[in-house]
Write an enzyme that holds these catalytic residues in place. Structure first.
Site, short mmCIF file in Angstrom:
data_model
loop_
_atom_site.label_atom_id
_atom_site.label_comp_id
_atom_site.label_asym_id
_atom_site.label_seq_id
_atom_site.Cartn_x
_atom_site.Cartn_y
_atom_site.Cartn_z
N ASN A 109 0.82 -1.21 0.00
CA ASN A 109 0.00 0.00 0.00
C ASN A 109 0.86 1.26 0.00
OD1 ASN A 109 -2.03 -1.81 0.14
ND2 ASN A 109 -2.53 -1.46 2.28
N ASP A 111 -0.64 4.21 0.86
CA ASP A 111 -1.51 5.20 1.52
C ASP A 111 -1.00 5.74 2.85
OD1 ASP A 111 -2.04 3.09 3.31
OD2 ASP A 111 -3.90 2.53 2.28
N HIS A 126 5.77 -0.69 -2.85
CA HIS A 126 5.29 0.08 -4.00
C HIS A 126 5.32 1.59 -3.77
CE1 HIS A 126 2.93 -3.77 -5.39
NE2 HIS A 126 4.22 -3.83 -5.63
N CYS A 134 12.47 12.97 -7.95
CA CYS A 134 12.92 13.77 -9.09
C CYS A 134 13.37 12.85 -10.23
CB CYS A 134 14.07 14.68 -8.66
SG CYS A 134 14.69 15.68 -10.03
N CYS A 137 17.53 14.05 -10.54
CA CYS A 137 18.53 13.73 -9.49
C CYS A 137 18.04 12.63 -8.55
CB CYS A 137 18.92 14.99 -8.70
SG CYS A 137 17.61 15.62 -7.63
N CYS A 155 11.52 19.87 -8.47
CA CYS A 155 12.50 19.49 -7.45
C CYS A 155 13.13 20.74 -6.84
CB CYS A 155 13.57 18.61 -8.07
SG CYS A 155 14.84 18.10 -6.91
N SER A 197 -4.89 -9.47 -3.24
CA SER A 197 -5.36 -10.44 -4.22
C SER A 197 -4.21 -11.37 -4.64
CB SER A 197 -5.94 -9.73 -5.44
OG SER A 197 -4.97 -8.88 -6.01
N ASN A 221 -8.67 -12.74 4.36
CA ASN A 221 -9.29 -12.13 3.18
C ASN A 221 -10.74 -12.62 3.11
OD1 ASN A 221 -9.89 -11.35 0.40
ND2 ASN A 221 -7.68 -11.27 0.07
C1 BJW Z 1 -10.10 -7.40 2.00
C2 BJW Z 1 -11.04 -6.54 2.52
C3 BJW Z 1 -11.05 -6.44 3.91
C4 BJW Z 1 -11.29 -6.45 0.43
N1 BJW Z 1 -10.18 -7.13 4.63
N2 BJW Z 1 -9.26 -8.09 2.73
C5 BJW Z 1 5.26 -12.55 -13.49
C6 BJW Z 1 4.32 -12.86 -14.46
C7 BJW Z 1 3.67 -11.84 -15.18
C8 BJW Z 1 3.93 -10.51 -14.93
C9 BJW Z 1 4.84 -10.22 -13.97
C10 BJW Z 1 5.50 -11.21 -13.27
N3 BJW Z 1 6.34 -10.62 -12.40
C11 BJW Z 1 6.21 -9.29 -12.52
C12 BJW Z 1 5.30 -9.03 -13.47
C13 BJW Z 1 4.82 -7.71 -13.92
C14 BJW Z 1 3.92 -7.04 -12.93
C15 BJW Z 1 2.86 -7.98 -12.41
O1 BJW Z 1 2.95 -8.54 -11.34
N4 BJW Z 1 1.81 -8.14 -13.15
C16 BJW Z 1 0.74 -9.05 -12.74
C17 BJW Z 1 -0.55 -8.24 -12.57
C18 BJW Z 1 0.63 -10.14 -13.74
N5 BJW Z 1 4.72 -6.51 -11.84
C19 BJW Z 1 5.35 -5.35 -11.95
O2 BJW Z 1 5.29 -4.68 -12.96
C20 BJW Z 1 6.18 -4.93 -10.76
N6 BJW Z 1 7.48 -4.64 -11.18
C21 BJW Z 1 8.33 -5.61 -11.52
O3 BJW Z 1 8.03 -6.77 -11.47
O4 BJW Z 1 9.57 -5.15 -11.91
C22 BJW Z 1 10.40 -6.04 -12.62
C23 BJW Z 1 9.92 -6.05 -14.03
C24 BJW Z 1 9.94 -4.88 -14.74
C25 BJW Z 1 9.50 -4.88 -16.06
C26 BJW Z 1 9.00 -6.06 -16.62
C27 BJW Z 1 8.97 -7.24 -15.86
C28 BJW Z 1 9.44 -7.23 -14.56
C29 BJW Z 1 5.64 -3.64 -10.19
C30 BJW Z 1 4.27 -3.79 -9.66
C31 BJW Z 1 3.76 -2.42 -9.21
C32 BJW Z 1 2.30 -2.49 -8.81
N7 BJW Z 1 1.79 -1.18 -8.73
C33 BJW Z 1 0.44 -1.00 -8.27
C34 BJW Z 1 0.05 0.47 -8.47
C35 BJW Z 1 0.78 1.37 -7.47
C36 BJW Z 1 0.44 2.80 -7.71
C37 BJW Z 1 -1.03 3.08 -7.57
O5 BJW Z 1 -1.58 2.90 -6.46
O6 BJW Z 1 -1.64 3.47 -8.56
O7 BJW Z 1 0.33 -1.41 -6.91
S1 BJW Z 1 -0.75 -2.06 -9.08
C38 BJW Z 1 -1.76 -2.32 -7.68
O8 BJW Z 1 -1.75 -3.74 -7.38
C39 BJW Z 1 -1.04 -1.61 -6.52
C40 BJW Z 1 -1.12 -2.65 -5.45
O9 BJW Z 1 -0.10 -2.44 -4.50
C41 BJW Z 1 -0.98 -3.94 -6.21
C42 BJW Z 1 -1.48 -5.13 -5.48
O10 BJW Z 1 -2.84 -5.03 -5.25
P1 BJW Z 1 -3.43 -5.54 -3.86
O11 BJW Z 1 -2.83 -4.77 -2.76
O12 BJW Z 1 -3.31 -7.00 -3.79
O13 BJW Z 1 -4.94 -5.07 -3.95
P2 BJW Z 1 -6.14 -5.72 -4.77
O14 BJW Z 1 -7.13 -4.65 -5.00
O15 BJW Z 1 -5.65 -6.45 -5.97
O16 BJW Z 1 -6.77 -6.81 -3.80
C43 BJW Z 1 -7.49 -6.42 -2.66
C44 BJW Z 1 -7.78 -7.68 -1.87
O17 BJW Z 1 -8.33 -7.28 -0.62
C45 BJW Z 1 -8.81 -8.59 -2.53
O18 BJW Z 1 -8.32 -9.93 -2.47
C46 BJW Z 1 -10.05 -8.46 -1.65
O19 BJW Z 1 -10.81 -9.66 -1.55
C47 BJW Z 1 -9.43 -8.11 -0.33
N8 BJW Z 1 -10.27 -7.35 0.58
N9 BJW Z 1 -11.77 -5.98 1.45
C48 BJW Z 1 -9.30 -7.97 3.97
N10 BJW Z 1 -11.95 -5.62 4.51
#
Ligand code: BJW
Length: 246
Positions: A109, A111, A126, A134, A137, A155, A197, A221
């Protein structure tokens, strides 16, 4: 409606909670859901802003195409976050840093709600929406320190354009962040995976590393995830209802 009746912890988990010294918690957007912060996925919907899915607006490609547009999206979210408070899940997790001898909180997160609840030394995989970085730099600044020029903060060190200090799709994680999280996961006894997720990598590999190293892995979850089958225990329910029971 995502809610489900929280399930009680097993005897095995109760025992581990009483004896574990090395504990890792990985959190995702769901931990902030009860504070009113929208998740990205789950509940049958995905986040969309001005017709663009978040995979597009929160991507490295969008940053290259439309920097002011990316700032508009993050400004909009920061304005909503300004009035949001940590919930019971954030508070329980903050209290756990005193309960266990070696406690590591890893969050996806941006936030800042864990820190607001009192968690220290949080590994932010993240980034953080309240900081900017920046392009030139690479210095990080708190956003409130910065002035804007043409809808983009500038910056104070070198005058370069700033970007949100968050990790967008296709970008590398902050240097050392994943390595520190993976190191903690590889020697923990108990690993909680709360409100994610578990589809975004490399974050989703943290519980996989913990499990491979012999840790007891517990998911909290309301919905099942691709990780559920790997977990030793799945506590079905909202984080703010389940965690206080532990
Ligand atoms: C509750 C609830 C309650 C509801 N109590 N629970 C392998 C295969 C294919 C692709 C890739 C791979 N490895 C890496 C990749 C690429 C990519 C990736 O993973 N893609 C997949 C989607 C396939 N990863 C990246 O690009 C990462 N970088 C990287 O790997 O660098 C090396 C590289 C570079 C270039 C090429 C290849 C490799 C970076 C990932 C950055 C993610 N960024 C985001 C946005 C941040 C900025 C913004 O906020 O806008 O981060 S995406 C978004 O998803 C955000 C989150 O941190 C992230 C994860 O989401 P999260 O936290 O799991 O939330 P949700 O909404 O998905 O799930 C919520 C859950 O809560 C649900 O399960 C609900 O049921 C539950 N819930 N209420 C408890 N009350």
């Amino acid at each position: 409606m995502l809610t489900a009746t929280p399930t009680l912890a097993s005897e095995r988990l109760v025992e581990r909670l009483a004896t574990a010294k090395h504990v890792v918690v990985l959190t995702g957007a769901g931990v902030s859901a009860e504070s009113g912060v929208p998740t990205f996925r789950g509940g049958g919907s995905t986040a969309v802003w001005r017709g663009l899915p978040f995979e597009v607006i929160s991507s490295a490609g969008m940053l290259a195409r439309d920097l002011p547009g990316v700032w508009e999206w993050f400004n909009f979210r920061r304005e909503r976050l300004a009035s949001v408070q940590p919930n019971r899940a954030h508070k329980v997790i903050a209290a756990w840093q005193e309960r266990f001898a070696d406690f590591t909180l890893v969050t996806q997160n941006i936030d800042n709600l864990h820190q607001q609840a009192g968690s220290r030394a949080v590994i932010e995989l993240h980034g953080n929406i309240w900081r900017a970085r920046c392009f030139d730099c690479e210095t990080r600044h708190e956003l409130r320190e910065l002035r804007m020029a043409h809808d983009v903060p500038v910056c104070i060190d070198c005058g370069g354009n700033m970007r949100p200090d968050v990790v967008l799709f296709g970008e590398m994680l902050p240097p050392g962040a994943f390595e520190r999280a993976a190191a903690a996961a590889s020697h923990c006894e108990l690993c909680f995976v709360v409100g994610t997720s578990a589809v975004v990598y490399p974050a989703a590999s943290i519980p996989e590393i913990a499990r491979a190293a012999g840790a007891y892995v517990v998911e909290v979850n309301p919905e099942r995830t691709p990780l559920s089958d790997l977990c030793d225990e799945v506590l079905t329910g909202k984080a703010g209802e389940v965690l206080p029971l532990l």
